[in-house]
Design a protein around this motif. Sequence first.
Motif, PDB file in Angstrom:
ATOM      1  N   LYS A  45       9.807  37.175  43.750  1.00 51.74           N
ATOM      2  CA  LYS A  45      10.193  35.780  43.600  1.00 51.74           C
ATOM      3  C   LYS A  45      11.345  35.487  44.556  1.00 51.74           C
ATOM      4  CE  LYS A  45       8.841  35.615  38.792  1.00 51.74           C
ATOM      5  NZ  LYS A  45       9.280  35.571  37.414  1.00 51.74           N
ATOM      6  N   TYR A  46      11.473  34.225  44.946  1.00 49.26           N
ATOM      7  CA  TYR A  46      12.517  33.843  45.894  1.00 49.26           C
ATOM      8  C   TYR A  46      13.906  34.209  45.377  1.00 49.26           C
ATOM      9  CZ  TYR A  46      15.493  31.298  49.060  1.00 49.26           C
ATOM     10  OH  TYR A  46      16.473  30.999  49.969  1.00 49.26           O
ATOM     11  N   ASP A  47      14.179  33.955  44.100  1.00 48.60           N
ATOM     12  CA  ASP A  47      15.501  34.260  43.543  1.00 48.60           C
ATOM     13  C   ASP A  47      15.811  35.751  43.638  1.00 48.60           C
ATOM     14  OD1 ASP A  47      16.007  31.619  42.998  1.00 48.60           O
ATOM     15  OD2 ASP A  47      15.467  31.753  40.881  1.00 48.60           O
ATOM     16  N   SER A  48      14.806  36.584  43.430  1.00 46.73           N
ATOM     17  CA  SER A  48      14.998  38.030  43.557  1.00 46.73           C
ATOM     18  C   SER A  48      15.289  38.402  45.001  1.00 46.73           C
ATOM     19  CB  SER A  48      13.755  38.785  43.076  1.00 46.73           C
ATOM     20  OG  SER A  48      13.522  38.534  41.712  1.00 46.73           O
ATOM     21  N   LEU A  49      14.538  37.809  45.925  1.00 46.67           N
ATOM     22  CA  LEU A  49      14.777  38.082  47.345  1.00 46.67           C
ATOM     23  C   LEU A  49      16.167  37.634  47.772  1.00 46.67           C
ATOM     24  CD1 LEU A  49      11.438  37.221  49.165  1.00 46.67           C
ATOM     25  CD2 LEU A  49      12.503  39.458  48.882  1.00 46.67           C
ATOM     26  N   ARG A  50      16.594  36.491  47.268  1.00 46.09           N
ATOM     27  CA  ARG A  50      17.923  35.991  47.607  1.00 46.09           C
ATOM     28  C   ARG A  50      18.997  36.943  47.098  1.00 46.09           C
ATOM     29  NH1 ARG A  50      18.905  30.440  45.327  1.00 46.09           N
ATOM     30  NH2 ARG A  50      19.142  31.695  43.492  1.00 46.09           N
ATOM     31  N   ALA A  51      18.825  37.452  45.891  1.00 43.95           N
ATOM     32  CA  ALA A  51      19.798  38.396  45.331  1.00 43.95           C
ATOM     33  C   ALA A  51      19.830  39.689  46.143  1.00 43.95           C
ATOM     34  CB  ALA A  51      19.461  38.691  43.869  1.00 43.95           C
ATOM     35  N   ILE A  52      18.660  40.179  46.530  1.00 41.48           N
ATOM     36  CA  ILE A  52      18.587  41.399  47.343  1.00 41.48           C
ATOM     37  C   ILE A  52      19.214  41.149  48.709  1.00 41.48           C
ATOM     38  CG2 ILE A  52      17.015  42.993  48.528  1.00 41.48           C
ATOM     39  CD1 ILE A  52      15.079  42.527  46.102  1.00 41.48           C
ATOM     40  N   ALA A  53      18.893  40.015  49.322  1.00 39.10           N
ATOM     41  CA  ALA A  53      19.446  39.670  50.636  1.00 39.10           C
ATOM     42  C   ALA A  53      20.965  39.601  50.569  1.00 39.10           C
ATOM     43  CB  ALA A  53      18.868  38.344  51.129  1.00 39.10           C
ATOM     44  N   ASN A  54      21.507  38.997  49.518  1.00 38.88           N
ATOM     45  CA  ASN A  54      22.956  38.911  49.353  1.00 38.88           C
ATOM     46  C   ASN A  54      23.572  40.295  49.189  1.00 38.88           C
ATOM     47  OD1 ASN A  54      23.072  36.138  49.620  1.00 38.88           O
ATOM     48  ND2 ASN A  54      22.921  35.775  47.423  1.00 38.88           N
ATOM     49  N   THR A  55      22.921  41.148  48.428  1.00 39.20           N
ATOM     50  CA  THR A  55      23.413  42.510  48.227  1.00 39.20           C
ATOM     51  C   THR A  55      23.445  43.280  49.546  1.00 39.20           C
ATOM     52  OG1 THR A  55      22.642  42.616  45.935  1.00 39.20           O
ATOM     53  CG2 THR A  55      22.954  44.714  47.061  1.00 39.20           C
ATOM     54  N   LEU A  56      22.392  43.084  50.349  1.00 43.48           N
ATOM     55  CA  LEU A  56      22.288  43.831  51.610  1.00 43.48           C
ATOM     56  C   LEU A  56      22.977  43.148  52.780  1.00 43.48           C
ATOM     57  CD1 LEU A  56      18.569  44.997  51.331  1.00 43.48           C
ATOM     58  CD2 LEU A  56      20.643  46.364  50.974  1.00 43.48           C
ATOM     59  N   GLY A  57      23.382  41.895  52.605  1.00 39.84           N
ATOM     60  CA  GLY A  57      24.050  41.188  53.691  1.00 39.84           C
ATOM     61  C   GLY A  57      23.111  40.740  54.796  1.00 39.84           C
ATOM     62  N   VAL A  58      21.873  40.413  54.417  1.00 38.60           N
ATOM     63  CA  VAL A  58      20.899  39.880  55.378  1.00 38.60           C
ATOM     64  C   VAL A  58      20.366  38.566  54.828  1.00 38.60           C
ATOM     65  CG1 VAL A  58      20.229  42.154  56.257  1.00 38.60           C
ATOM     66  CG2 VAL A  58      18.954  41.160  54.359  1.00 38.60           C
ATOM     67  N   THR A  59      19.489  37.926  55.582  1.00 39.97           N
ATOM     68  CA  THR A  59      18.907  36.673  55.122  1.00 39.97           C
ATOM     69  C   THR A  59      17.573  36.929  54.425  1.00 39.97           C
ATOM     70  OG1 THR A  59      17.721  36.312  57.188  1.00 39.97           O
ATOM     71  CG2 THR A  59      19.957  35.412  57.047  1.00 39.97           C
ATOM     72  N   VAL A  60      17.193  35.988  53.578  1.00 39.89           N
ATOM     73  CA  VAL A  60      15.871  36.051  52.955  1.00 39.89           C
ATOM     74  C   VAL A  60      14.799  36.018  54.041  1.00 39.89           C
ATOM     75  CG1 VAL A  60      14.240  34.810  51.456  1.00 39.89           C
ATOM     76  CG2 VAL A  60      16.641  35.028  50.788  1.00 39.89           C
ATOM     77  N   GLU A  61      15.055  35.233  55.082  1.00 41.07           N
ATOM     78  CA  GLU A  61      14.090  35.111  56.183  1.00 41.07           C
ATOM     79  C   GLU A  61      13.865  36.449  56.876  1.00 41.07           C
ATOM     80  OE1 GLU A  61      15.540  31.345  54.936  1.00 41.07           O
ATOM     81  OE2 GLU A  61      16.722  33.020  55.697  1.00 41.07           O
ATOM     82  N   TYR A  62      14.893  37.272  56.967  1.00 37.92           N
ATOM     83  CA  TYR A  62      14.695  38.606  57.538  1.00 37.92           C
ATOM     84  C   TYR A  62      13.807  39.435  56.619  1.00 37.92           C
ATOM     85  CZ  TYR A  62      15.131  43.388  58.900  1.00 37.92           C
ATOM     86  OH  TYR A  62      14.797  44.669  59.252  1.00 37.92           O
ATOM     87  N   LEU A  63      14.096  39.410  55.323  1.00 34.45           N
ATOM     88  CA  LEU A  63      13.320  40.224  54.379  1.00 34.45           C
ATOM     89  C   LEU A  63      11.851  39.823  54.344  1.00 34.45           C
ATOM     90  CD1 LEU A  63      15.781  40.581  51.361  1.00 34.45           C
ATOM     91  CD2 LEU A  63      15.347  42.204  53.225  1.00 34.45           C
ATOM     92  N   THR A  64      11.572  38.538  54.540  1.00 30.40           N
ATOM     93  CA  THR A  64      10.178  38.078  54.497  1.00 30.40           C
ATOM     94  C   THR A  64       9.477  38.166  55.847  1.00 30.40           C
ATOM     95  OG1 THR A  64      10.850  35.789  54.879  1.00 30.40           O
ATOM     96  CG2 THR A  64      10.596  36.506  52.569  1.00 30.40           C
ATOM     97  N   GLY A  65      10.221  38.534  56.889  1.00 30.77           N
ATOM     98  CA  GLY A  65       9.615  38.683  58.207  1.00 30.77           C
ATOM     99  C   GLY A  65       9.590  37.421  59.042  1.00 30.77           C
ATOM    100  N   GLU A  66      10.258  36.374  58.565  1.00 34.83           N
ATOM    101  CA  GLU A  66      10.288  35.119  59.314  1.00 34.83           C
ATOM    102  C   GLU A  66      11.202  35.202  60.522  1.00 34.83           C
ATOM    103  OE1 GLU A  66      10.745  31.632  56.722  1.00 34.83           O
ATOM    104  OE2 GLU A  66      10.216  32.995  55.078  1.00 34.83           O
ATOM    105  N   THR A  67      12.120  36.167  60.519  1.00 31.45           N
ATOM    106  CA  THR A  67      13.014  36.395  61.648  1.00 31.45           C
ATOM    107  C   THR A  67      13.296  37.883  61.755  1.00 31.45           C
ATOM    108  OG1 THR A  67      15.147  35.873  62.657  1.00 31.45           O
ATOM    109  CG2 THR A  67      15.114  36.018  60.277  1.00 31.45           C
ATOM    110  N   SER A  68      13.616  38.331  62.948  1.00 28.14           N
ATOM    111  CA  SER A  68      13.963  39.739  63.130  1.00 28.14           C
ATOM    112  C   SER A  68      15.482  39.918  63.180  1.00 28.14           C
ATOM    113  CB  SER A  68      13.340  40.283  64.411  1.00 28.14           C
ATOM    114  OG  SER A  68      13.804  39.550  65.523  1.00 28.14           O
TER     115      SER A  68
END
Length: 111
Positions: A45-68
């Motif tokens: 879910k988006y909220d889960s991805l956002r939490a993971i992205a915040n923990t790792l210090g990256v963007t949700v877009e990186y995690l989903t492959g929308e950006t490198s």
Amino acid sequence: MTDMTTFERIKKVSKERGLTLKQVAEKSGMSTNAIYRYNQGVNPKYDSLRAIANTLGVTVEYLTGETSDTDKKKQVDLADNDVIMTFEGRPIPPEDIELMKRLLRGGEKND
């Protein structure tokens, strides 16, 4: 950039940060095995991805492959003990964070 899955990106960045997937899940407020389900076809879910992205210090877009681009310009509240701060991919020890806080305050201790 190769076509990596969301799970593979999470795993890659976690390793770079010196964290296990279980640690990332827990620091993101998820169950310890939540991230492993993403490797089994469960779409996060988006909220889960956002939490993971915040923990790792990256963007949700990186995690989903929308950006490198893994760079995430982020302001960090040094008083937030749940934030994982890293330098060159390694977690910063708590005593060093305290020194950083003192330096940012102009050398004054906060008692």
